[in-house]
Structure formats: structure tokens, C-alpha cells
Design an enzyme around this catalytic site. Structure first.
Site, PDB file in Angstrom:
ATOM      1  N   SER A 465      54.209 113.858  16.786  1.00 16.35           N
ATOM      2  CA  SER A 465      54.080 112.444  17.126  1.00 16.35           C
ATOM      3  C   SER A 465      52.671 111.909  16.869  1.00 16.35           C
ATOM      4  O   SER A 465      52.261 111.767  15.723  1.00 16.35           O
ATOM      5  CB  SER A 465      54.497 112.250  18.587  1.00 16.35           C
ATOM      6  OG  SER A 465      54.714 110.893  18.880  1.00 16.35           O
ATOM      7  N   ASP A 476      45.943 110.840   4.160  1.00 15.21           N
ATOM      8  CA  ASP A 476      46.172 109.738   3.220  1.00 15.21           C
ATOM      9  C   ASP A 476      44.872 109.058   2.802  1.00 15.21           C
ATOM     10  O   ASP A 476      44.726 108.621   1.650  1.00 15.21           O
ATOM     11  CB  ASP A 476      47.115 108.704   3.840  1.00 15.21           C
ATOM     12  CG  ASP A 476      48.535 109.232   3.990  1.00 15.21           C
ATOM     13  OD1 ASP A 476      48.846 110.258   3.342  1.00 15.21           O
ATOM     14  OD2 ASP A 476      49.322 108.637   4.740  1.00 15.21           O
ATOM     15  N   LYS A 490      58.140 114.794  14.141  1.00 14.05           N
ATOM     16  CA  LYS A 490      58.640 113.723  15.008  1.00 14.05           C
ATOM     17  C   LYS A 490      58.016 112.409  14.555  1.00 14.05           C
ATOM     18  O   LYS A 490      56.862 112.115  14.841  1.00 14.05           O
ATOM     19  CB  LYS A 490      58.284 113.988  16.474  1.00 14.05           C
ATOM     20  CG  LYS A 490      58.761 112.889  17.425  1.00 14.05           C
ATOM     21  CD  LYS A 490      58.293 113.139  18.846  1.00 14.05           C
ATOM     22  CE  LYS A 490      58.722 112.009  19.769  1.00 14.05           C
ATOM     23  NZ  LYS A 490      58.081 110.713  19.414  1.00 14.05           N
TER      24      LYS A 490
END
Length: 688
Positions: A465, A476, A490
Site C-alpha cells: 500500500s 518512476d 496492494k
């Protein structure tokens, strides 16, 4: 016909050569508020869930299957005839929820307790008969897909093998026959006593978990007490006495005193002391709590700040008939600093230089929502604590920073975003798509990053999460190297609804519903859902991907992709990955600690895949000796953390139990050391 007609307050009597047992099973029945909570949850789930699932006969079957599996996962308690009886109610669970009538799941639980008591008593009788460890016999370990026993004899034989396995473990650990019999007699008697402590809230929680997780893996229900525990885990504080308790022989026993808490500051209570009674206020009556469930004792001890709680204490060094003393403590706010962010510095020898790598370990993304809402300028949060630690590490002139998110299951989304901003500065961090398909980009508005040096993020299968949001954003943006194993996967967003507020109740009786309302997407457009975050540099894993991670759930949402957010890279870590991988590979080949970890991981994987364990003494000893060679730490084969003594935690002396725990904590963290070395490589390559 409801199953409740089968058993009402059953009394099981069983005579064994050693003792005659009468087990009075608790009489459990649903209360009105539980039916209301189930019905209200169903209404909310049908309206607001990210992926609504109609409460119909199809879902009814799934709920019943999941409920039975939660009670008897390895199919060794119920009989096939029991299951056949349950199946008559297969399509009526949805109607029961709609009508706020929970007698069917309660009746199933009644039978579960009766069958469990029968199995325990059966196993207990085997202790007095003894076992032949020269025969070739196996204990089946993976029974979740096996048929349920057809007869009592078949079920009891499974439990006979369990008892035989318990005996063999103790025997191979060096215990004599008399001690083994005493230990196992007590163990099974404690199991029978535990059955008596079940209450209606336990049945309801089990049933609601089966219902909510049939919608999706992360929708859940919390009873009032569980809701309070969730709040505590988020704000890292509670009001109480500051004592960690453990159930030992029916006593709530002090296992640890929280530094600075009322108990530790008073000097009136010590580790090992047993609490036999709890009283409220300066002169309230003391309620005996011997044999009471630990969570219920904890609730009695917690209370309002500055209020008085009185404890009837049986000192650690006193026998069962020793002198008691009553102490008074004033409840106060207790900080749970063990779950807070903390730092250390790992020195790494690198080409004749010593690189200082700062490691920040973050167990959870906590945030004191209540204090923040009230405008407390000093409210506690993960990002605030990490910011302080980063400032300290900068002052200590570290060369790079490693963020350790292993087994961090998530927490506050806001904290994940603000933590990312500490390393990336202003920009989008994560995207959310709701049930209507609307996409919202969540950004951090920090003008400049707090830390601009080399960064690594260490993750494992337990990183979920919010941990995945942070790791994905760092990846990224090209801001740092992601190290470890693929994360949990998740990628969904949950919100918590207070059922009492929804029902406009004055008192907290209905609990809370946590339901999935949206899905996370990375700034690059992909999602962490199902696949998790793939590390740039992989490390060996001890986790079982078949049983841990989003992919292990049968109703997980699929992976998806949306349009990327508008963002600019903050670094070019990809340019270094090939060299980082080469250096890592070369280093671990000659690292004996790392290779030992690899071997242990391989053996653990092989053990998990074994369907049976041998109950033949010679064969079992050979298997244990082979395992000990791989698991042996630097302290030798007798290291407490590596040796199997056959005992459960509450069967050892408290001092030995704590020593084992400390030994495990003090073992070399091979993966953290190697991750720090990778960050040191990043430092070197960045300078070049």
C-alpha cells in the site's frame, strides 16, 4: 431448520486414564446490534464499494465457504457430515444478513467449538498411551484441499499424529518422558480452557471477515475494540499504564515495561509480575481477571488520562499461593516508539574508503489524525519523524540514505505522499481512480526536497500500500534504487466508515467498516495492484509468494494501466543499474553470510513444499540436523534463536522467551547490509 437446534450449551465429558474432563462450552448467540451492523454494512457495501458485488445467492455461497475455511483451514476439525449439513444453508446467508438474523453462522460456530473440544480431548488421551517412533509414519501438513474426515476415528487420527509430532519435537529437544507428558498435558488443557473464553464478538468478527473479504481482500469489519486498536496504531500512542502483557497460565503477565510509562516510573511493578485483578478508581471494587482473555484485561487497564487504575499483583518471584499486593497507577499517554521511524548508520568498506550509509527504518505510515484535526502543531506523523532523522543524518555527513520499508503494510496515504516529497520535492506522487472512473492526481507541494543525496529503498513481500506508493514514485522519478523482492501488490484505496455515526448512535456499539473505494496508479500510469513494485536489484526472499501477496487472493482486482501523470524525472538511476547489478553479484559471491542466507531461503522453500513431515525419530533427527547446519548463526548450533526446543512461547520461562527474542533481534541483518552496500555503490558511481 437452523443449526442452533443441534447444540445448546453442550457439556462434553470424556474419561482418560489420567483424568476425567468436563468441558462446558460457552453458549453463544447473536445480539441485536450485531445483526444491525451486518445489515448496515451490506447497505454501505452495495452503494459505495469500488467494485460492488450484489448480496445474492452467489455471494452467499462464497461467504459460507470462506467462513468454514476460516474455522477449519486444514480440514481436521469438522466431519464431512457437518459440512453436508452446512451446505443446506448455502444460499441463505444473504437473506440472513438482509434480515439481521445471524443464527446460522452462530450455530456453525457452536458446532465448531464442540468438534474442536472433541479433537483436543482425543489428542490429550494419546499422551497417556505413548507413541512408537520407530514406525514409518507421516503427519500431513497441506490439507486445505483434502476431503474432510468421514468419521470421528479419521479426524481423531489426524490429531493423534499432531500429538505425536508435539511429543517428538520435545523428545528431540532433550526432554525426558515425564517432562514431555507434563508439558503436553498442560498445553492441551490450556487449549480447552481457551475455548471457554470465546464470546459472541468473536463469532461475529469471524463471520463479518468472511463476508467483507468475499467482496475484495481488503474490505474488512472492525468491532469497537478493534477500531480503538487501529486508532492506536495510527497515532502511536494510547492512554494506559505502559506495560506489555502476555498470557501465561491464565495470568496477564508483564512482559515489558514501556520506558517513561506510568508503570515503569512508579517502580511498583516488574517484568514477570502477574495481574490477578483490576479495579477502577481509588476505591472501586477489584475484578478478578485470572483466566480472563488478555484483550479483555487490556481493555480494563486502559482508560481516561489522569484516571486511577488499581492492580492486584502476584509478584514474579511468588508462588501460586504467594502474597499479593495492590498498587495504584495513574493512567497517562504512552508513546509506542517501537513502531516509530528510527535511524542508524551502517559503515560500508568500499574500495579503500568507508562510506557512511544512513538507514531509516519505518515500520508503518502513521499519522495522529485526531491531533492534526484539532490543530496540534506537534502532532506525530511518519513524514515529520523521517524529516527530523534526515536532518540529523545530514548533520552526521552520511554519504547516502537507505529507507527500510520491509514488512511495512502501509497506513496513511497523506504520509506516503509527504514522505516522497522529502526526496523529490514538488510534483505528482500517485493517481487515484474511483468507481466512476474519475482520476485524481495526488501531489506533494514541497518546493525543494529535504534530501538530495543517493537513495535506496529496501522492500519485501510485506511492503504494501503506502510503502508501494513511495517506492514506485522513487522508482518512476529515477530518484533512487529499489532493492529487495517484489512488494505485496496492494494497489487499492480504503476508507473507514463509522457505523455508529452512520446509524446516529450515541454509543460505539456497531464498529467500523473499511471498504475499498478507489485504485492507486503510479505516476507512470501503471498500477501497483497485483504485480507490486519490481525491485531494480533483487535479493533472496524468505516469503512464500503462494500465500503472501495480492496474487494469493482469489478475488484480487486485476492489474490495469491509465494515462501517465505529468511529471519530470529527478534523477537517472537507470544509467547506473547495470553496474550496480554487476557489483552486487560480484560482492555476494564471496560473502559467506549472504550465501548462508541464500541456502537457508532455499531450504525454507523446500520445507514449505513438503506435504508431510516424518514421525519416525531417526528420519526426523536427520532432517533436523541438516536444517540446523544451514540455520546455525555465528554463535553456534546452540544459539537460542536457531534451536527448536519444541515449546510454545508461553511454555518457556519469561527470561528464556525474552532471550530468544533478543537473540533474533541481534542476528546479522544480511539483506540490510547488502542493501546499504548497494547504496554505497550508488554513491561511488554517481561521483564518477
Amino acid at each position: 431448520m437452523h443449526f442452533r437446534n443441534w447444540i445448546v450449551g453442550a457439556l462434553i465429558a470424556f474419561a482418560s486414564p489420567a483424568v476425567a474432563l468436563d468441558v462446558q462450552l460457552p453458549q453463544l448467540a447473536p445480539i441485536q446490534t450485531q445483526g444491525q451492523a451486518a445489515n448496515l454494512s451490506a447497505q454501505l457495501l452495495s452503494r459505495y464499494a469500488y467494485k460492488p458485488v450484489p448480496l445474492d445467492d452467489v455471494l452467499s455461497e462464497k461467504i459460507l465457504d470462506r467462513y468454514i475455511k476460516s474455522l477449519d483451514p486444514d480440514r481436521s476439525i469438522f466431519l464431512q457430515a457437518d459440512i453436508d449439513g452446512f451446505m443446506k444453508e448455502r444460499t441463505s446467508i444473504d437473506d440472513a444478513i438482509k434480515n439481521a438474523d445471524l443464527h446460522t453462522p452462530f450455530s456453525i460456530f457452536d458446532l465448531y467449538l464442540r468438534r474442536l473440544a472433541e479433537r483436543i480431548i482425543s489428542a490429550r488421551t494419546q499422551i497417556n498411551k505413548g507413541f512408537d517412533f520407530s514406525v514409518q509414519e507421516d503427519l500431513p501438513l497441506l490439507r486445505e484441499k483434502e476431503p474432510w474426515p468421514q468419521t470421528e476415528e479419521q479426524a481423531n487420527d489426524l490429531w493423534r499424529k499432531r500429538a505425536k509430532n508435539d511429543w517428538l519435537r520435545l523428545k528431540l529437544a532433550g526432554q525426558n518422558e515425564a517432562k514431555i507428558r507434563e508439558t503436553l498435558e498442560k498445553r492441551y488443557l490450556n487449549l480447552l480452557e481457551r475455548i471457554k473464553t470465546y464470546g459472541s464478538k468473536d463469532v461475529f468478527q469471524s463471520f463479518m471477515t468472511a463476508y467483507t473479504t468475499s467482496i475484495d481482500p481488503h474490505t474488512d469489519y472492525f468491532g469497537p475494540a478493534a477500531s480503538a486498536d487501529f486508532d492506536i496504531s495510527m497515532k502511536l500512542s494510547l492512554v494506559g499504564i505502559g506495560a506489555v502483557l502476555q498470557d501465561r497460565d491464565g495470568y496477564a503477565t508483564v512482559r515489558e515495561l514501556v520506558p517513561g510509562g506510568p508503570a515503569q516510573l512508579s517502580g511498583k511493578i516488574a517484568v514477570g509480575d502477574r495481574i490477578s485483578g483490576v479495579g477502577q478508581g481509588a476505591d472501586g471494587p477489584i475484578t478478578e481477571v485470572v483466566g480472563t482473555r488478555l484483550d479483555e484485561v487490556v481493555q480494563l487497564i486502559r482508560g481516561a488520562k489522569d484516571s486511577i487504575v488499581r492492580l492486584d499483583i502476584l509478584p514474579a518471584d511468588a508462588g501460586g499461593n504467594g502474597a499479593h499486593r495492590v498498587i495504584s497507577l495513574v493512567r497517562d499517554k504512552v508513546s509506542l516508539d517501537k513502531q516509530a521511524a528510527k535511524k542508524s548508520i551502517v559503515p560500508i568498506q568500499d574500495r579503500g574508503l568507508t562510506r557512511k550509509i544512513g538507514v531509516i527504518t519505518l515500520p508503518v505510515f502513521y499519522e495522529d489524525f485526531e491531533a492534526k484535526r484539532k490543530g496540534d502543531a506537534n502532532y506525530r506523523s511518519a513524514s515529520r519523524d523521517v524529516a527530523k532523522l534526515l536532518t540529523e543524518l545530514n548533520e552526521e555527513h552520511v554519504d547516502g540514505v537507505l529507507i527500510d520499508l520491509r514488512d511495512n503494510g502501509g497506513g496513511s496515504l497523506t504520509e506516503a505522499i509527504e514522505l516522497t516529497g522529502l526526496f523529490t520535492g514538488k510534483g505528482p506522487v500517485v493517481q487515484q481512480r474511483d468507481a466512476s472512473g474519475n482520476v485524481e492526481v495526488e501531489s506533494d507541494d514541497r518546493r525543494q526536497p529535504l534530501y538530495t543525496g543517493p537513495v535506496g529503498v529496501l522492500i519485501n513481500r510485506g511492503s504494501a500500500s503506502a510503502s508501494e506508493i513511495f517506492a514506485a514514485a522513487i522508482q518512476d522519478y529515477g530518484r533512487g534504487v529499489i532493492i529487495g523482492e517484489p512488494s505485496f501488490g496492494k494497489g487499492t484505496v480504503q476508507t473507514v466508515i463509522d457505523l455508529d455515526k452512520a446509524a446516529r448512535n450515541d454509543k460505539p456499539v456497531l464498529g467500523q467498516l473499511k471498504l475499498t473505494i478507489a485504485q492507486f496508479f503510479r505516476v507512470n500510469g501503471g498500477t501497483t495492484q497485483l504485480r507490486g513494485v519490481t525491485p531494480d536489484i533483487s535479493l533472496p526472499s524468505l516469503a512464500d509468494p503462494k500465500t503472501r501477496g495480492e496474487a494469493s487472493f482469489d478475488n484480487a482486482l486485476p492489474w490495469a494501466e491509465i494515462k501517465p501523470a505529468s511529471y519530470k524525472a529527478k534523477g537517472d538511476i537507470k544509467a547506473l543499474l547495470s553496474q550496480l547489478q554487476q557489483r552486487h553479484d560480484a560482492r555476494v559471491k564471496t560473502n559467506p553470510d549472504f550465501q548462508k542466507f541464500v541456502e537457508a531461503a532455499a531450504q525454507l522453500k523446500a520445507q514449505r513444499e513438503k506435504a508431510v513431515v516424518s514421525l519416525n525419530e531417526v528420519e526426523r533427527k536427520r532432517e533436523m540436523d541438516e536444517a540446523a547446519k544451514l540455520l546455525k548463526s555465528d554463535k553456534g548450533a546452540d544459539d537460542l534463536a536457531a534451536k527448536d526446543d519444541g515449546l510454545q512461547s508461553n511454555e518457556r520461562s519469561l527470561s528464556v522467551d525474552v532471550a530468544i527474542e533478543n537473540a533474533r533481534k541481534n542476528e546479522k541483518d544480511v539483506l540490510r547490509t547488502e542493501a546499504a552496500a548497494i547504496v554505497a555503490d550508488e554513491v561511488d558511481l554517481s561521483k564518477r
